[in-house]
Design a protein around this motif. Structure first.
Motif, PDB file in Angstrom:
ATOM      1  N   MET A 119      50.579  35.040 -30.056  1.00  0.00           N
ATOM      2  CA  MET A 119      51.180  35.034 -28.721  1.00  0.00           C
ATOM      3  C   MET A 119      50.763  36.261 -27.920  1.00  0.00           C
ATOM      4  N   ARG A 120      50.827  37.408 -28.598  1.00  0.00           N
ATOM      5  CA  ARG A 120      50.459  38.644 -27.884  1.00  0.00           C
ATOM      6  C   ARG A 120      49.006  38.590 -27.443  1.00  0.00           C
ATOM      7  N   ALA A 121      48.126  38.166 -28.381  1.00  0.00           N
ATOM      8  CA  ALA A 121      46.697  38.123 -28.060  1.00  0.00           C
ATOM      9  C   ALA A 121      46.454  37.231 -26.857  1.00  0.00           C
ATOM     10  N   VAL A 122      47.049  36.030 -26.891  1.00  0.00           N
ATOM     11  CA  VAL A 122      46.775  35.084 -25.823  1.00  0.00           C
ATOM     12  C   VAL A 122      47.395  35.557 -24.521  1.00  0.00           C
ATOM     13  N   GLY A 123      48.625  36.095 -24.609  1.00  0.00           N
ATOM     14  CA  GLY A 123      49.267  36.593 -23.394  1.00  0.00           C
ATOM     15  C   GLY A 123      48.395  37.624 -22.700  1.00  0.00           C
ATOM     16  N   GLN A 124      47.881  38.573 -23.467  1.00  0.00           N
ATOM     17  CA  GLN A 124      47.103  39.612 -22.811  1.00  0.00           C
ATOM     18  C   GLN A 124      45.735  39.098 -22.373  1.00  0.00           C
ATOM     19  N   GLN A 125      45.149  38.193 -23.151  1.00  0.00           N
ATOM     20  CA  GLN A 125      43.819  37.729 -22.763  1.00  0.00           C
ATOM     21  C   GLN A 125      43.858  36.866 -21.514  1.00  0.00           C
ATOM     22  N   ILE A 126      44.909  36.045 -21.389  1.00  0.00           N
ATOM     23  CA  ILE A 126      45.007  35.244 -20.157  1.00  0.00           C
ATOM     24  C   ILE A 126      45.273  36.157 -18.970  1.00  0.00           C
ATOM     25  N   ALA A 127      46.183  37.120 -19.165  1.00  0.00           N
ATOM     26  CA  ALA A 127      46.549  37.992 -18.055  1.00  0.00           C
ATOM     27  C   ALA A 127      45.350  38.798 -17.568  1.00  0.00           C
ATOM     28  N   TYR A 128      44.464  39.181 -18.501  1.00  0.00           N
ATOM     29  CA  TYR A 128      43.379  40.074 -18.096  1.00  0.00           C
ATOM     30  C   TYR A 128      42.086  39.356 -17.761  1.00  0.00           C
TER      31      TYR A 128
END
Lengths: 168, 328
Positions: B140-149
């Motif tokens: 979740m953390r990985a995807v959250g940050q990758q989508i946001a950035y």
């Protein structure tokens, strides 16, 4: 690429798109359904690529597969309390059927009435990114800006809705 | 030659590069981090530990590969492939020299970003299917940050595209024959590097596998070669992002002041050397900065990087138009 599309890859990708879409509807696990939707989106990108719409294919990959589908997955996973909750029965009740039929009718109507007729002859060379950009920002600039404004409003609304403003 | 054969050879070359890059980067990471921490890193196997990675790869290949009972089988086995394939495909557009590229695409930059945007998907798949809280949190953390950035990353590459007027990576390199873009586009370079560090899940933004909190994040339940694939694609993404940084801001395979004919002979070597220098810089950051918090990360993305990117895009756009007007 030649103006005639190679039939076999097109058929394979088309069947794949439809098959994944069908699997999305019939899979009882919501997370699996989201992944099937994603597979369907990726094969749609493949279809665009076969039709020489390189830019559209990449945008499909970047926006729909890379962001929208991932977001759907993300939300599904966030809202599941337990992993077992992911498996849901398929709803065959009458209201669900009515809703589905009315949506399908609306979609059919819009496709038939709004999409212009297929042109008799295609240009020999598919337009590139530059032509697309020029067309988008000269002929279609007003609809384009309008669409972005609507999205902005939706974004602001979503932020407000999710509790950015303290309601006293 | 047969075009299908050529295509196969190119893909094989990409695969070979990816594997070799993985082996080299593991050694480099351990050595660089070691010396940054004032220790030696691997020393025992081979001269200064150079063969250590080979031993590690053999170990990885021959390890037992247990599958936890509760995993979602189909997704669990699919996830490493879904992570691996995009990062292999992303090599396709990178220009190693004027003629050395797997494919010379008119939309090369967009292609690389588009393909790389599929990586989070595999990570989410791995995290969810592992049936492990830490895996899920890491995913979740990985995807959250990758989508946001993804948004700041794309926006920080745009000023360069504005200056060149093309998405083709070779055109971008050709446009830098007089002046490398890191001079006029220095703010864009800074924004690009920060955004790509987040995309790569590198320290200071490696919350997705934060060892001290999440065991190993999304890859906790993977062992043997399945873990190897996840690991390999991480290193290969590092190479691709560094390669993109070089292509966009440091003149790609070209060198200043040297005639084009002489350069043509060793352009791929120049490109790889520059890429590894950028990777060294990334590792340097990795070795010196503490990890940021998840909420700080999102604040940085939406409240600092995004407005800064938009402002710089505006400045570049106006400047490009002004230069055009003056030239006319």
């Amino acid at each position: 690429m030649s103006p005639t599309v190679a039939l076999i890859p097109f058929a394979i990708l088309g069947l794949l798109t439809l098959g994944c879409a069908a699997m999305m509807l019939f899979s009882r696990n919501v997370v699996h359904a989201a992944f099937w939707m994603l597979a369907s989106m990726v094969s749609t990108a493949g279809l665009y690529l076969l039709l020489s719409a390189e830019f559209l294919a990449l945008v499909q990959l970047l926006v729909y597969a890379g962001a929208v589908a991932v977001l759907v997955l993300f939300v599904v996973m966030l809202t599941l309390r337990r992993r077992a909750d992911a498996v849901r029965p398929i709803d065959f009740s009458l209201p669900a059927l009515a809703l589905a039929v009315s949506f399908a009718a609306l979609a059919c109507f819009m496709v038939l009435s709004l999409v212009p007729a297929y042109p008799d002859s295609l240009p020999s060379v598919a337009p590139g990114v530059t032509e697309l950009g020029l067309e988008l920002f000269s002929t279609w600039v007003l609809p384009f800006e309008l669409a972005s404004l609507i999205l902005l409003v939706a974004l602001v609304g979503a932020v407000w809705w999710s509790g950015g403003v303290k309601r006293s | 030659m047969n075009p299908i054969l050529v295509a196969c050879l190119r893909v094989l070359a990409g695969l070979g590069l990816m594997l070799l890059n993985g082996v080299v980067l593991i050694y480099m990471l351990r050595k660089v981090l070691g010396h940054l921490h004032v220790r030696l890193g691997p020393m025992n196997v081979g001269w200064h530990g150079t063969v250590q990675t080979v031993a590690d790869v053999l170990k990885l290949l021959t390890k037992e590969d247990p599958t936890p009972r509760a995993v979602d089988k189909a997704l669990y086995f699919l996830a490493p492939a879904v992570v691996f394939i995009p990062s292999l495909a992303a090599y396709a557009a990178l220009p190693f020299s004027k003629t050395w590229a797997m494919a010379d695409l008119a939309t090369g930059l967009l292609f690389t970003f588009g393909i790389m945007s599929l990586v989070p998907l595999g990570i989410l798949m791995a995290g969810w299917s592992s049936a492990n809280k830490w895996s899920l949190l890491g995913g979740m953390r990985a995807v959250g940050q990758q989508i946001a950035y993804e948004v700041p990353l794309l926006l920080s590459a745009l000023p360069v595209v504005l200056m060149v007027g093309s998405l083709n990576l070779n055109d971008i390199v050709a446009a830098q024959d007089k002046l490398w873009f890191f001079i006029p586009q220095f703010p864009a370079l800074l924004l690009f590097v920060v955004a790509s560090l987040v995309e790569l899940n590198q320290t200071p933004f490696d919350m997705s596998e934060a060892e001290s909190e999440l065991v190993a994040g999304f890859s906790s339940e993977y062992a043997s070669m399945k873990f190897g694939l996840l690991f390999l694609s991480e290193f290969s993404n590092l190479f691709i992002m560094a390669g993109l940084t070089v292509t966009l801001f440091f003149g790609g395979w070209s060198l200043p002041f040297i005639p084009a004919q002489i350069q043509a002979g060793f352009a791929p070597i120049v490109f790889v050397a520059k890429t590894y220098l950028v990777i060294f810089f990334f590792m340097w950051i990795r070795g010196t900065f503490p990890r940021v918090r998840v909420d700080q990360l999102q604040q940085l993305g939406w409240k600092v990087l995004l407005p800064a990117n938009l402002a710089w895009l505006l400045v570049t756009g106006v400047a490009v138009k002004l230069v055009e007007a003056v030239a006319r």
